[in-house]
Scaffold this motif. Structure first.
Motif, PDB file in Angstrom:
ATOM      1  N   TRP A  87      -5.353  -5.551   4.467  1.00 62.11           N
ATOM      2  CA  TRP A  87      -4.296  -5.144   5.394  1.00 62.11           C
ATOM      3  C   TRP A  87      -4.255  -3.616   5.451  1.00 62.11           C
ATOM      4  CZ3 TRP A  87      -1.605  -8.139   8.635  1.00 62.11           C
ATOM      5  CH2 TRP A  87      -1.408  -9.489   8.343  1.00 62.11           C
ATOM      6  N   ARG A  88      -4.224  -3.057   6.678  1.00 63.64           N
ATOM      7  CA  ARG A  88      -4.013  -1.618   6.836  1.00 63.64           C
ATOM      8  C   ARG A  88      -2.903  -1.409   7.863  1.00 63.64           C
ATOM      9  NH1 ARG A  88      -9.207   2.288   7.122  1.00 63.64           N
ATOM     10  NH2 ARG A  88      -8.620   2.213   9.322  1.00 63.64           N
ATOM     11  N   ILE A  89      -2.055  -0.420   7.603  1.00 61.48           N
ATOM     12  CA  ILE A  89      -1.020  -0.017   8.555  1.00 61.48           C
ATOM     13  C   ILE A  89      -1.238   1.444   8.888  1.00 61.48           C
ATOM     14  CG2 ILE A  89       1.445   0.292   8.946  1.00 61.48           C
ATOM     15  CD1 ILE A  89       1.989  -2.037   7.127  1.00 61.48           C
ATOM     16  N   ASP A  90      -1.571   1.702  10.154  1.00 60.60           N
ATOM     17  CA  ASP A  90      -1.881   3.059  10.614  1.00 60.60           C
ATOM     18  C   ASP A  90      -2.875   3.760   9.690  1.00 60.60           C
ATOM     19  OD1 ASP A  90      -0.657   3.202  13.050  1.00 60.60           O
ATOM     20  OD2 ASP A  90       1.202   4.039  12.311  1.00 60.60           O
ATOM     21  N   GLY A  91      -3.910   3.031   9.300  1.00 56.65           N
ATOM     22  CA  GLY A  91      -4.990   3.602   8.520  1.00 56.65           C
ATOM     23  C   GLY A  91      -4.805   3.576   7.021  1.00 56.65           C
ATOM     24  N   ILE A  92      -3.649   3.108   6.530  1.00 58.16           N
ATOM     25  CA  ILE A  92      -3.364   3.097   5.095  1.00 58.16           C
ATOM     26  C   ILE A  92      -3.462   1.671   4.554  1.00 58.16           C
ATOM     27  CG2 ILE A  92      -1.624   3.523   3.327  1.00 58.16           C
ATOM     28  CD1 ILE A  92      -2.781   6.042   4.494  1.00 58.16           C
TER      29      ILE A  92
END
Length: 801
Positions: free
Chosen positions: A190-195
């Protein structure tokens, strides 16, 4: 054992009267607006001067120096918009849903043409399935926010949406784990805005990636990417898939609000608007109601809430800064007999359980253009995941000797600090480069103690309370990468790169080549081939298991090798007509270095991840396990046009593994086949046809999950479940079957900038008795079957203004 039925009553007459009232109320035409930002797909820099045309009446505008545009006073309903600029492929987006209550946010990424010297003549229809990330050439598709909220049976959960796509198996109504091509859900990134983030779900546990309820709010999401194999070089520490979630920016022109309520989404509210000179804010919060409405599968009352935000500070001399994040909290109590039902999915009459789960992440992102062909995007982020659980069990239940004892304690906290820096450059229209680093620092404090399957060494007549995990550790994952896009001609493209991964616990560094070829044979036919080498560390609940030897707790699994996987993918795409797409993909995945017992057994770490808990008796594991996944996938899709859409996916696959005994067995995720058929139709209603009545349906079926049979005699003698290890995953549940049907109404106000949305989603309308689990019941001394959630009517209302 017969499955209990959920009783739920809806007064449909009142709902119909309410809908007709709103239709009559909205008898005059209202206007809407479309706004957004246009950037180069590779450099992510804004493009000034792009021509934006509303095709229904040729209303037009151009983007400003920041790439922003706005179209006002547009008629309500489905519409098409084109975006064109010299040196870039023209894009036409169809069936944009213009409403009266809210501006339509429409951010566009344009791709440069192969030859910059000629005018753009390619008027490409938007390929809505193509990923946002141009370097993801195989086994990838774009996920739209409209799909999350529109498809029947989806519960507004982006993870459940993925189960509709080819290659994904999720025959479990009680959890949203994403099982990709026979891999465990623990293989998902899982990534959120690249994190990279831990499981973005409520009620999640250490090491898992799914749970009963998602904490991702569709109201703040932008279109995102879902990748099932041979990931581009920027993604690492994953074997089974990548879900790259993007948050959208708030409205830079006007203040807008959303308020709603749903049986599963709960109460929700959102606010967005301009902030500062050219910045914006977006904040959304939810409070769940699933425990009240009965959609959780248990008699206990779950409490969960989340808040998400994205603050964009606009452009400055130092670049663009934005601050984003999400926080979720969930808790549940099972009060033994008080909450117990024999069909309850999660509780027991002799146990009192209190469980709290928390999840959060924040990121500060800085983007700056170095020149007219390159930029750097740097993000400093942090994430938090924690669980606290207490279980008290009544021993000698329902007898005069009944004794309440602490059975289990869980107190886990994982904190990650992440630094990501990405350099994007488009040197020519034929060559682009993306390179960067990902540095993650993990801090894990984990304490797990219980009496599960323990002997009575202290002679008190009860199993000993044993420390299973005791960790206060820090470790690092460092991932450098570089990838180039080479356009050898208009029709032939190569994406190639290398990803590196360092894991500090075993002090291992690996280099992973990645490559993907795309050959556009004609405008409607294309071939793709992808290869990728991928590694992932064994999940933390196994790495930090304690083994008590001579009164000393040892963690012999800490230095296990990274699990290794080679991905091979061959695909064929066909665009038979406007708005239609067909795709076939064949794949093979070869896995090695999986953790297995150091003695002959059927166990493999690749079988973990289908539940809240991991095995707690797997000490001294060795990295000798093998597995393979292979399959063939078919997709036929008609994107929404002329008021209707359809999506059909078929996945035929095999997932096998070997434990230390060398015997090839079915993986628990080897369903064999998955079939999904979705469709929907919209009708314009009302005096001016500005309101929409919609019908959506979904049919899903798959092979049952494989499971290990219970050794009933041994379980009865021990008082807890003992499985037949030599027959691991030799039996299969009955096929999973489910049919959903959804009715929705969208009403645009005639007098104000307001819109209303209603829906009723009849989930599992045939009340199919799909198996949840067959397990040993220590109270009845028998093997009992519990079925999944039966018929459940989800419903919701939302107002936007």
């Amino acid at each position: 054992m017969k499955k209990g039925k959920i009783e739920f009553t809806i007064d449909f007459r009142k709902i119909i009267i309410l809908i007709l009232f709103f239709i009559g109320y909205s008898s005059f035409a209202q206007k809407g607006a479309i706004r957004g930002k246009i950037i180069d797909n590779l450099t992510e820099q804004p493009i000034e001067g792009v021509t934006v045309i509303f095709l229904a009446d040729s209303t037009g505008t151009n983007t400003n120096p920041e790439g922003l545009y706005r179209l006002d006073n547009l008629p309500i309903g489905r519409a098409s918009v084109s975006f064109s600029f010299v040196g870039y492929e023209t894009v036409t987006l169809s069936n944009i849903d213009v409403t009266s209550g809210k501006d339509v946010p429409l951010d566009i990424r344009l791709n440069a043409t192969y030859n910059t010297l000629k005018e753009v003549v390619l008027n490409s229809r938007s390929k809505k399935d193509k990923p946002i990330n141009k370097l993801a050439a195989v086994s990838a598709r774009q996920v739209s926010v409209d799909e999350i909220t529109k498809y029947a049976g989806g519960r507004s959960d982006v993870a459940r949406l993925a189960s509709n796509f080819a290659g994904v198996s999720a025959p479990n109504d009680s959890r949203n784990d994403i099982v990709v091509r026979g891999n465990s859900s623990t293989g998902l990134l899982w990534r959120i805005d690249g994190i990279p983030v831990p499981s973005p779900n409520h009620f999640s546990s250490l090491g898992t990636t799914g749970s009963p309820v998602s904490a991702l709010n569709p109201n703040v999401m932008s279109n995102s990417d879902f990748i099932t194999s041979a990931f581009p070089a920027e993604y690492g520490n994953a074997l089974g898939g990548v879900f790259d979630i993007n948050f959208r920016k708030g409205n830079t022109d006007n203040y807008e609000y959303t308020v709603g309520v749903g049986a599963l989404t709960g109460f929700e509210g959102m606010a967005e608007g301009p902030m500062g000179k050219d910045g914006s804010f977006l904040v959304a919060a939810r409070y769940g109601l699933a425990g009240v409405t009965g959609g959780f599968g248990t008699g206990a009352t779950p409490n969960y809430s989340d808040i998400s935000f994205n603050l964009d500070f606009g452009k400055s001399k130092l670049g663009n800064f934005s601050f984003f994040g999400i926080a979720g909290n969930s808790s549940i109590e099972f009060n033994g007999v008080e909450d117990y039902d024999e069909e309850d999915l999660f509780s027991a009459p002799d146990e009192v359980i209190e469980f709290t789960s928390r999840f959060g992440m924040m990121g500060l992102r800085h983007t700056i253009a170095l020149n007219n062909f390159s930029s750097i995007k740097t993000t400093l982020g942090g994430s938090f995941s924690g669980q606290i659980g207490e279980i008290d069990r009544i021993y000698d239940f329902d007898t005069p000797q009944a004794n309440l004892l602490r059975f289990a304690d869980v107190d886990n906290t994982e904190i990650r600090m992440t630094l990501s820096s990405v350099y994007n450059a488009k040197f020519t229209n034929k060559f682009s480069l993306r390179s960067g680093i990902m540095l993650e620092r993990y801090n894990l404090q984990a304490d797990v103690a219980n009496r599960n399957e323990q002997p009575d060494n202290d002679g008190d007549g009860y199993p000993d309370f044993t420390q299973r995990i005791s960790a206060d550790d820090s470790y690092t994952v460092f991932q450098p990468y570089a990838q180039g896009l080479f356009r050898f001609s208009e029709s032939f493209t190569l994406n190639a790169g290398i990803h590196g991964q360092y894991f500090s616990l075993n002090e291992t560094f690996v280099a992973e080549p990645r490559a993907a070829l795309t050959w556009n044979l004609t405008p409607v036919h294309s071939l793709t081939f992808g290869y990728g080498l991928h590694h992932q560390n064994v999940p933390a609940p196994l790495l930090f298991l304690n083994q008590n030897i001579g009164g000393v707790n040892l963690q012999a699994n800490r230095d296990l090798d990274l699990v290794r996987s080679n991905h091979y993918v061959l695909g064929y795409d066909l665009r038979p007509g406007k708005g239609w797409r067909a795709k076939v993909e064949a794949y093979y995945q070869d896995i090695s270095n999986a953790a297995v017992d150091n003695f002959s057994s059927s166990y493999s770490s690749l079988t973990e991840g289908a539940d809240f808990l991991f095995s707690q008796d797997k000490f001294n594991l060795v990295s000798n396990g093998k597995a393979h996944n292979l399959g063939l996938e078919f997709t036929v899709e008609k994107f929404l046009s002329k008021g209707w859409y359809t999506l059909a996916t078929v996945s035929l696959f095999e997932a096998k593994y070997e434990g230390s005994d060398g015997i090839e067995r079915n993986s628990p995720f080897n369903n064999g086949y998955v079939f999904n058929l979705l469709g929907g139709k919209e009708f314009k209603v009302g005096k001016n046809g500005k309101n929409v009545l919609s019908f959506d349906s979904k049919f899903s079926t798959s092979g049952g999950r494989y499971y290990t049979p219970v050794d009933l005699a041994a379980s009865q003698a021990a008082g807890y479940e003992i499985l037949q290890d030599d027959l691991a995953f030799s039996e299969q549940y009955d096929p999973y079957v489910r049919l959903d049907f959804k009715v929705g109404m969208k009403i645009n106000s005639s007098r104000k900038k307001v819109s209303h949305q209603f829906y009723i989603d009849f989930q599992n309308i045939t009340n199919s008795e799909n198996v949840f689990v067959r397990q040993y019941n220590r109270l009845t001394n028998s093997v009992d079957q519990i079925d999944q959630i039966g018929f459940f009517p989800d419903f919701g209302y939302k107002i936007q203004f």
